[in-house]
Design an enzyme around this catalytic site. Structure first.
Site, PDB file in Angstrom:
ATOM      1  N   LYS A   1       0.837  -1.209   0.000  1.00 42.10           N
ATOM      2  CA  LYS A   1       0.000   0.000   0.000  1.00 42.10           C
ATOM      3  C   LYS A   1       0.864   1.248   0.000  1.00 42.10           C
ATOM      4  O   LYS A   1       0.608   2.196  -0.743  1.00 42.10           O
ATOM      5  CB  LYS A   1      -0.908   0.021   1.248  1.00 42.10           C
ATOM      6  CG  LYS A   1      -2.118  -0.866   1.132  1.00 42.10           C
ATOM      7  CD  LYS A   1      -2.821  -1.004   2.485  1.00 42.10           C
ATOM      8  CE  LYS A   1      -3.888  -2.082   2.410  1.00 42.10           C
ATOM      9  NZ  LYS A   1      -4.366  -2.527   3.720  1.00 42.10           N
TER      10      LYS A   1
ATOM     11  N   GLN B   1      -5.066  -1.251   9.676  1.00 46.96           N
ATOM     12  CA  GLN B   1      -5.015  -2.605   9.120  1.00 46.96           C
ATOM     13  C   GLN B   1      -5.641  -3.610  10.091  1.00 46.96           C
ATOM     14  O   GLN B   1      -5.328  -3.613  11.283  1.00 46.96           O
ATOM     15  CB  GLN B   1      -3.549  -2.974   8.826  1.00 46.96           C
ATOM     16  CG  GLN B   1      -3.349  -4.311   8.158  1.00 46.96           C
ATOM     17  CD  GLN B   1      -3.899  -4.378   6.725  1.00 46.96           C
ATOM     18  OE1 GLN B   1      -3.918  -3.374   6.017  1.00 46.96           O
ATOM     19  NE2 GLN B   1      -4.342  -5.549   6.318  1.00 46.96           N
TER      20      GLN B   1
ATOM     21  N   ASP C   1     -11.543   2.918   4.229  1.00 44.12           N
ATOM     22  CA  ASP C   1     -11.956   1.512   4.234  1.00 44.12           C
ATOM     23  C   ASP C   1     -13.478   1.380   4.125  1.00 44.12           C
ATOM     24  O   ASP C   1     -13.984   0.301   3.809  1.00 44.12           O
ATOM     25  CB  ASP C   1     -11.545   0.866   5.567  1.00 44.12           C
ATOM     26  CG  ASP C   1     -10.307   0.003   5.452  1.00 44.12           C
ATOM     27  OD1 ASP C   1     -10.100  -0.589   4.383  1.00 44.12           O
ATOM     28  OD2 ASP C   1      -9.567  -0.073   6.452  1.00 44.12           O
TER      29      ASP C   1
HETATM   30  N1  GUN Z   1      -7.425  -6.686   6.314  1.00 42.34           N
HETATM   31  C1  GUN Z   1      -7.813  -7.441   5.260  1.00 42.34           C
HETATM   32  N2  GUN Z   1      -8.474  -6.688   4.349  1.00 42.34           N
HETATM   33  C2  GUN Z   1      -8.505  -5.441   4.840  1.00 42.34           C
HETATM   34  C3  GUN Z   1      -9.034  -4.226   4.340  1.00 42.34           C
HETATM   35  O1  GUN Z   1      -9.643  -4.135   3.274  1.00 42.34           O
HETATM   36  N3  GUN Z   1      -8.855  -3.142   5.151  1.00 42.34           N
HETATM   37  C4  GUN Z   1      -8.223  -3.218   6.344  1.00 42.34           C
HETATM   38  N4  GUN Z   1      -8.112  -2.107   7.062  1.00 42.34           N
HETATM   39  N5  GUN Z   1      -7.708  -4.333   6.825  1.00 42.34           N
HETATM   40  C5  GUN Z   1      -7.851  -5.431   6.077  1.00 42.34           C
END
Ligand code: GUN
Length: 300
Positions: free
Chosen positions: A54, A98, A121
């Site tokens: 990311k 996350q 998100d």
């Molecule tokens: N962990 C797995 N997928 C995601 C996601 O789309 N966003 C976040 N914040 N954590 C994750």
């Protein structure tokens, strides 16, 4: 019939290209650099890989990328204090915490402490409510990526039968809401669904997001249906050598590709779209925060 392979890698590169153009416009015309902060608590190996990726892609499209890595035993108060600081930082337009979080942290409390306008998100309860009532919201990245690919392939989805397998807050439920918003007839199937193969056989669109390797079989697929595979499962692959692994989806690709009209591969399908949509959401959040027109084609 041989299915059209929907190339998520190529599609995601196009989305990132559009994001980069918007970032340039925001910088050149308005002196604004969109900023994304990613918070990682603990050392979950998969999360570390995602977060690194990311950060790299955020910088590649010209945005400001900030990473906060906290120890696994970070207190809830310290995490909430950091989120509060990011909520109030004018250079940060998107915040992503996350998941999963270490067990001692209350995930819902943490998610709902993010400013909904910066919740790239789309997990904050107010964004969930806005999406569920058909109002403008931040949309979760993976379902948004799936929707973009479906729209690109079909144009209108109106009237189609869609079956979403999986009822998670991250994928299944928001995916169902988005498909409903496109006027599909939507069924959410899950681990307790009776006669799952028969339910799936009625679908023009199948979205598999259950986390069970190669569960969806070719004889479940209606001829010509579109199959979107959200699963990412790592299996041992001794045939490739000792200790080797391979990635598979929730769909048995070989058998499903024989019946589907279109299908996403794993890897190279939905996965790359998730990060592209995170970047798209950050640009959207930045435009909204500054009262600017939203980027076209990057929102739901
Ligand atoms: N962990 C797995 N997928 C995601 C996601 O789309 N966003 C976040 N914040 N954590 C994750």
């Amino acid at each position: 019939m041989t299915a059209t392979v929907i190339d998520g890698k190529e599609f995601a590169a196009r989305v990132r290209g559009r994001v980069a153009q918007h970032v340039t416009r925001l910088k050149d015309d308005h002196g604004i650099t969109p900023g994304l902060a990613v918070v990682l608590v603990g050392e979950d190996p998969a999360s570390q890989v995602y977060v690194r990726s990311k950060g790299k892609m955020t910088a590649e499209v010209g945005m400001k990328s900030v990473e906060h890595r906290l120890d696994a035993d970070t207190s809830e108060a310290d995490l909430l204090a950091l989120i509060d600081q990011l909520n109030n930082d004018p250079e940060i337009h998107g915040i992503l915490v996350q998941l999963p979080l270490p067990k001692h942290l209350n995930e819902n409390l943490v998610i709902n402490s993010v400013n909904p306008a910066k919740d790239v998100d789309g997990f904050h309860i107010s964004n969930v409510g806005l999406l569920g009532t058909g109002q403008k919201s931040m949309v979760p990245c993976t379902p948004l990526g799936c929707l973009m690919m479906l729209r690109d392939h079909h144009g209108s989805l109106s009237g189609m039968n869609a079956v979403v397998i999986g009822r998670s807050n991250i994928v299944g439920k928001p995916m169902a809401q988005l498909l409903l918003g496109e006027s599909c007839t939507v069924t959410i199937a899950h681990s307790r669904t009776r006669d799952l193969p028969d339910v799936v056989r009625r679908a023009d669109i199948v979205v598999a997001a259950v986390g069970r390797p190669e569960m969806v079989q070719g004889d479940w697929i209606k001829q010509g249906a579109t199959v979107i595979d959200v699963g990412i499962n790592r299996l041992d692959a001794p045939e490739k050598g000792e200790g080797k692994t391979r990635l598979v989806g929730d769909v048995d690709y070989a058998s499903c590709a024989k019946r589907a009209g279109a299908i996403t591969p794993v890897p190279g399908g939905v996965g790359p779209m998730t990060i592209a949509c995170l970047l798209a959401n950050t640009v959207t959040a930045c435009c909204r925060a500054n009262g600017l027109a939203e980027p076209e084609g990057l929102t739901a």
